[in-house]
Scaffold this motif. Structure first.
Motif, mmCIF file in Angstrom:
data_model
loop_
_atom_site.group_PDB
_atom_site.id
_atom_site.type_symbol
_atom_site.label_atom_id
_atom_site.label_comp_id
_atom_site.label_asym_id
_atom_site.label_seq_id
_atom_site.Cartn_x
_atom_site.Cartn_y
_atom_site.Cartn_z
ATOM 1 N N ASN A 77 -46.105 39.091 -31.490
ATOM 2 C CA ASN A 77 -46.633 37.342 -32.383
ATOM 3 C C ASN A 77 -46.238 37.883 -33.430
ATOM 4 O O ASN A 77 -46.766 39.194 -34.240
ATOM 5 C CB ASN A 77 -48.334 37.925 -31.649
ATOM 6 C CG ASN A 77 -48.822 36.659 -31.520
ATOM 7 O OD1 ASN A 77 -48.441 35.695 -32.027
ATOM 8 N ND2 ASN A 77 -50.537 36.115 -31.875
ATOM 9 N N ASP A 96 -44.463 35.229 -38.213
ATOM 10 C CA ASP A 96 -44.761 33.761 -38.949
ATOM 11 C C ASP A 96 -45.419 34.482 -40.558
ATOM 12 O O ASP A 96 -44.840 33.961 -41.611
ATOM 13 C CB ASP A 96 -45.418 32.118 -39.302
ATOM 14 C CG ASP A 96 -46.995 33.033 -38.756
ATOM 15 O OD1 ASP A 96 -46.801 33.639 -37.942
ATOM 16 O OD2 ASP A 96 -47.964 31.974 -38.419
ATOM 17 N N PHE A 132 -40.233 39.003 -26.208
ATOM 18 C CA PHE A 132 -40.156 37.035 -26.293
ATOM 19 C C PHE A 132 -41.145 37.415 -28.508
ATOM 20 O O PHE A 132 -42.132 37.646 -28.375
ATOM 21 C CB PHE A 132 -41.274 36.406 -26.071
ATOM 22 C CG PHE A 132 -40.514 36.243 -24.551
ATOM 23 C CD1 PHE A 132 -40.215 34.722 -24.089
ATOM 24 C CD2 PHE A 132 -41.526 37.176 -23.546
ATOM 25 C CE1 PHE A 132 -39.646 35.204 -22.879
ATOM 26 C CE2 PHE A 132 -41.136 36.461 -21.816
ATOM 27 C CZ PHE A 132 -40.579 35.281 -21.791
ATOM 28 N N GLU A 133 -40.435 36.600 -29.253
ATOM 29 C CA GLU A 133 -40.979 36.821 -30.775
ATOM 30 C C GLU A 133 -41.134 35.471 -30.964
ATOM 31 O O GLU A 133 -41.377 34.139 -30.253
ATOM 32 C CB GLU A 133 -39.858 37.125 -31.058
ATOM 33 C CG GLU A 133 -38.839 38.559 -30.733
ATOM 34 C CD GLU A 133 -37.331 38.513 -32.060
ATOM 35 O OE1 GLU A 133 -37.046 37.795 -32.513
ATOM 36 O OE2 GLU A 133 -36.713 39.222 -31.609
ATOM 37 N N GLY A 134 -43.210 35.755 -32.079
ATOM 38 C CA GLY A 134 -43.643 33.910 -32.174
ATOM 39 C C GLY A 134 -44.551 34.437 -32.796
ATOM 40 O O GLY A 134 -44.503 34.721 -33.264
ATOM 41 N N GLN A 194 -45.023 28.811 -31.368
ATOM 42 C CA GLN A 194 -44.081 29.328 -31.423
ATOM 43 C C GLN A 194 -43.718 30.026 -30.736
ATOM 44 O O GLN A 194 -44.066 31.356 -30.324
ATOM 45 C CB GLN A 194 -43.545 30.368 -32.804
ATOM 46 C CG GLN A 194 -43.298 28.891 -34.190
ATOM 47 C CD GLN A 194 -43.026 29.553 -35.156
ATOM 48 O OE1 GLN A 194 -43.317 30.950 -35.228
ATOM 49 N NE2 GLN A 194 -43.685 29.292 -36.382
ATOM 50 N N GLY A 195 -42.491 30.428 -29.945
ATOM 51 C CA GLY A 195 -42.473 30.910 -28.554
ATOM 52 C C GLY A 195 -42.944 30.494 -27.586
ATOM 53 O O GLY A 195 -43.088 31.475 -26.238
ATOM 54 N N GLN A 253 -41.132 28.901 -24.142
ATOM 55 C CA GLN A 253 -40.615 29.629 -23.480
ATOM 56 C C GLN A 253 -40.721 30.989 -22.801
ATOM 57 O O GLN A 253 -40.749 31.049 -21.059
ATOM 58 C CB GLN A 253 -39.604 30.570 -25.140
ATOM 59 C CG GLN A 253 -39.078 29.776 -25.751
ATOM 60 C CD GLN A 253 -39.899 29.672 -26.925
ATOM 61 O OE1 GLN A 253 -40.769 29.278 -26.921
ATOM 62 N NE2 GLN A 253 -38.492 29.019 -27.802
#
Length: 261
Positions: free
Chosen positions: A208, A211, A239-241, A247-248, A251
């Protein structure tokens, strides 16, 4: 449904084990559920627990189904997911994003999630139930840290899937030992004083707050954190976000729905 009828009863007439068994009949998970309910009852007064149940009842009545979604053959298709991670990693934000409704406290102050809270989302005939766990910490916690830890691990043990969320920016910058320790405990289990006979459910990793990383170093930083954690425990999916920005999240949501049986 079954859950709503239980929540309508006065609290003293709803034994924790019966309430939990109604939610999840699987006998292999009753011990973890019993520990979870016992921890909550010890930590707060009865009137506060009654208020928590009332709020959950109101939330469920707003259209969030309590009954498992049924497939075309009428079978129940439900997946339970426990979101775990260090305080302020963004667990509550991620749960709120997945559900689309705010059910977990979000604050820059640590330990804003005091008790596990249940939310769900349904896609077609598949329903995913999400548990947002208290911060897995051992000191500097309001109330009884041991009971909070037991409650968090009990939530993790009863889940079909674990979702481990890590603040990628902070982990890259500080290499927090607490994150590495938690990853190790997911693989080997917590101390017996917290939970015995641990068996790690299938686990996914959500890196997480990417950004917050500089654009020119983001890919390298995320890759380093990913490798750091994958050397300690096995993840079915990574997962990346950035949960705050959404974001993410889509998915991840599709992946969880695909795991519903």
């Amino acid at each position: 449904g079954r859950t709503t009828r239980c929540l309508d009863l006065p609290l003293q007439h709803v034994p924790g084990l019966i309430l939990v068994h109604t939610l999840y009949p699987s006998s292999t998970k009753l011990a973890a559920h019993k520990m979870l309910v016992t921890s909550c009852c010890r930590e707060i007064e009865i009137k506060l627990l009654r208020g928590l149940i009332a709020k959950t009842h109101t939330f469920l009545q707003r259209g969030h189904a309590t009954q498992p979604a049924a497939g075309t053959d009428g079978t129940e298709r439900v997946l339970t997911v426990a979101v775990v991670g260090l305080p302020n990693a963004g667990k509550s934000t991620l749960v709120n994003r997945l559900i689309g409704t705010k059910i977990s406290g979000v604050s820059s102050k640590r330990n804003t999630t005091i008790h596990p809270q249940l939310g769900c989302f349904t896609v077609g005939s598949s329903q995913v139930l999400l548990y947002d766990t208290p911060g897995l910490v051992e000191r500097h916690v309001q109330g009884n840290p041991l009971e909070r830890l037991r409650s968090a691990w009990a939530t993790a043990a009863m889940a079909d899937q674990l979702l481990f969320i890590v603040d990628a920016e902070r982990q890259f910058r500080l290499r927090e030992q607490g994150v590495l320790k938690l990853a190790h405990q997911l693989a080997t289990g917590p101390p017996d004083t917290l939970l015995k006979d641990w068996q790690q459910p299938p686990t996914s990793l959500f890196l997480n707050k990417q950004d917050k990383l500089p654009d020119n170093t983001r890919a390298i930083a995320v890759q380093q954190v990913r490798q750091q954690l994958c050397r300690i425990t096995q993840f079915d999916q990574v997962f990346e976000g950035a949960a705050m920005l959404g974001q993410g999240v889509d998915q991840l949501k599709r992946y969880l729905v695909s795991k519903v049986c």
